[in-house]
Structure formats: structure tokens, C-alpha cells
Design an enzyme around this catalytic site. Structure first.
Site, PDB file in Angstrom:
ATOM      1  CB  SER A 257      -0.765  -0.085   1.213  1.00 49.02           C
ATOM      2  OG  SER A 257      -1.606   1.348   1.332  1.00 49.02           O
TER       3      SER A 257
ATOM      4  CE1 TYR B 227      -4.585  -2.069   4.771  1.00 50.49           C
ATOM      5  CE2 TYR B 227      -3.766   0.204   4.575  1.00 50.49           C
ATOM      6  CZ  TYR B 227      -4.130  -1.077   4.116  1.00 50.49           C
ATOM      7  OH  TYR B 227      -4.246  -1.258   2.591  1.00 50.49           O
TER       8      TYR B 227
END
Ligand code: NAD
Length: 270
Positions: free
Chosen positions: A153, A166
Site C-alpha cells: 500500500s 494497518y
């Protein structure tokens, strides 16, 4: 122009292939000639939808790509071992692992439940570790090496307040990618990652179908729009293919410019 599939005859596992980017990767890889193990955790109908979409592509028929559906929770060691056993039995071997499955949970960091933290790290980091370990054991057991591509990401490098677990998982994924790449570079195994920006998938259900919220998200993206799962799948296909034969240990960001410090579009610092 003649169609030249990039992944003809390669055997692949795509984790979390029942929706979003994973589904697009599975379909793209099948079109490129790969045999695809469609992993899902819960909700077999969605995995079957991936399989049906793969079969409906005219290119898939041309390449003779095969696929099968395999249930496994990537955070569970026995599930992962069984997924690899079934895939290798079905296809006769494995050439490519795509660590795509991932989850996130929002909360102010001082209110995060330890069980939620463990769950996110379990799926996003322990899962890729367990799957990579099984893949590498197999790659080393026969000639030919292999390829791993991780779904990271932009939050591998950009902090994400209120998504602590995350952020940590994707930050950790950078060194999962780089460490494995370095450790196995001399044995024909390449390990890379893709770093998507904001992509219209179910993980972003908070904004994808709300024009106002989506406009707010897209106002932060230099290219002015969210990406599609197909745009991300194409980057996975490139990194998994021999076109990327000299690339290892890298994260390739596909983010519409999000990693370019968008706040510096105007000159305000001096
Ligand atoms: P998604 O929610 O559609 O896909 C996640 C997939 O992972 C689902 O198919 C889900 O069933 C599967 N999954 C969840 N837990 C699992 C488990 N324990 N075992 C096996 N599978 C499991 O969302 P997505 O956007 O397609 O996310 C895919 C990956 O892309 C994630 O790793 C995510 O972090 C990454 N990513 C997404 C974006 C984005 O904007 N959508 C941006 C950057 C990175």
C-alpha cells in the site's frame, strides 16, 4: 497484433481472490495464460463469481488457463499448508505466489482493541509470511526458482492515523519483501510488492459509492481520481512475468501520484 500472454502455463496462488484487487489479479492472470488457485476465506459464492468471470474471458479459452477454488484463512498455519498441498497436487507445482489478502479496521490508536490489532497483523503480515514460507520451500525443492508479489500500500511509507495496525502491517511488508528478496536472490526467487493508492474496492466501502465522500478522497490524489482494480492487476502481471526478470526487492507504487507529497503541488515552504 498477435496476443502474447505474459504468464502462459505458470501456476499461481492468489490469496483473497474473491473480491476487489485479488479478483482482478486472478482474472488478469488467467487472461495472461496462468493456472490460478482462487483463494477465499469465507463466502464461496464470491470465489465462484471470480471463476465465472475468468471463464467468460475469450483470452482465457485461447490460453487454456485452468483454475480451482481453495478455501483458507491465510493467518492459520494449517490452512495455509493445506492450500499449498492442494494447489501443488492440482497443478503439479507452483511458480508464483500473490499475497493479496488484507483487512483494515479504523479506531483512534489509544482505543484499539488488542484482539483487533492481532487480527489485522495476522491477516496482513503473518499470512504473507506463512504463504511466502510455503512457496519458497516449494521453489527450492525443484529447479526454476519462483516469484512472490505482495499487495502492500502507499501506507507502506505514508503513516495512516486511526489505522495503526494497518500501517504497521504494510510497513512490515516492506521488510518482508526486501529481506526475502535479498535472502533468495541467488536462487532464482524474486520478491516484489505493489503499493496501490486509493482503489475503488469493497475495502473502501466508506466512500466508493458516495459521490461527496469520493470527491473528498479524489481531491487529495494528484491524478484526480481513484484507481481501478484492473490498473493494479496489470502491475502485478508485469512484476510476476519475465518482463521484470531483473527486478527484486522493490515496491512499485501505483497510486496516481499519492506518494509524491501532494501538499507540495504549490510552493508554500519557501
Ligand atoms: P477487499 O476487501 O475487496 O479484498 C480483500 C480480500 O482479502 C477479500 O477477498 C477477503 O475475503 C480476503 N481476506 C480477508 N481476510 C482473509 C483471510 N484471513 N484469508 C484469506 N483471505 C482473506 O479489498 P481490496 O482493496 O481488494 O484489498 C486487497 C489488498 O489490497 C489488501 O491487502 C489491501 O491492503 C490492499 N490495498 C488496497 C487498497 C485500496 O485502496 N483498495 C490500497 C492499497 C492496498
Amino acid at each position: 497484433m498477435m496476443f502474447m500472454p505474459k504468464l502462459q502455463g505458470k501456476n499461481v496462488i492468489v490469496t483473497g481472490a474473491s473480491s476487489g484487487i485479488g479478483q482482478a489479479i486472478a482474472i488478469c492472470f488467467a487472461r495472461e495464460g496462468a493456472n490460478v488457485a482462487i483463494n477465499y476465506r469465507g463466502g464461496r459464492e464470491q470465489a465462484e463469481a471470480t471463476a465465472a468471470r475468468m471463464s467468460a474471458c475469450p483470452e482465457t479459452a485461447k490460453t487454456g488457463s485452468r483454475h480451482f477454488i481453495v478455501q483458507a484463512d491465510v493467518s492459520q498455519e494449517q490452512d495455509v499448508k493445506e492450500m499449498f498441498r492442494q494447489t501443488i497436487a492440482e497443478f503439479g507445482g507452483l511458480d508464483i505466489l500473490i499475497n493479496n489478502a488484507g483487512i483494515q479496521k479504523a479506531a483512534p490508536s489509544h482505543e484499539v482493541e488488542a484482539s483487533d490489532f492481532d487480527r489485522v497483523l495476522g491477516v496482513n503480515l503473518r499470512g504473507p509470511f506463512l504463504c511466502s514460507r510455503e512457496a519458497i520451500r516449494h521453489f527450492l525443492s525443484r529447479p526454476g526458482g519462483g516469484v512472490i508479489v505482495n499487495n502492500s500500500s502507499v501506507h507502506e511509507s505514508i503513516p495512516k492515523p486511526q489505522y495503526l495496525s494497518y500501517s504497521i502491517s504494510k510497513g512490515g511488508m516492506e521488510n518482508l519483501t526486501r529481506t526475502l528478496a535479498l535472502e533468495y536472490a541467488d536462487r532464482g526467487i524474486r520478491v516484489n510488492a505493489v503499493g496501490p493508492g486509493a482503489i475503488a474496492t469493497p475495502i473502501n466501502r466508506a466512500w466508493i459509492d458516495d459521490p461527496k465522500a469520493r470527491g473528498e478522497v479524489e481531491s487529495h490524489i494528484p491524478m484526480g481520481r481513484a484507481g481501478t482494480s484492473e490498473e493494479i492487476a496489470a502491475v502485478f502481471a508485469f512484476l510476476a512475468s519475465d518482463e521484470a526478470s531483473y527486478i527484486t526487492g522493490q515496491t512499485l507504487y501505483a497510486c496516481g501520484g499519492l506518494t509524491l507529497f501532494p501538499e507540495f503541488r504549490g510552493t508554500w515552504s519557501s
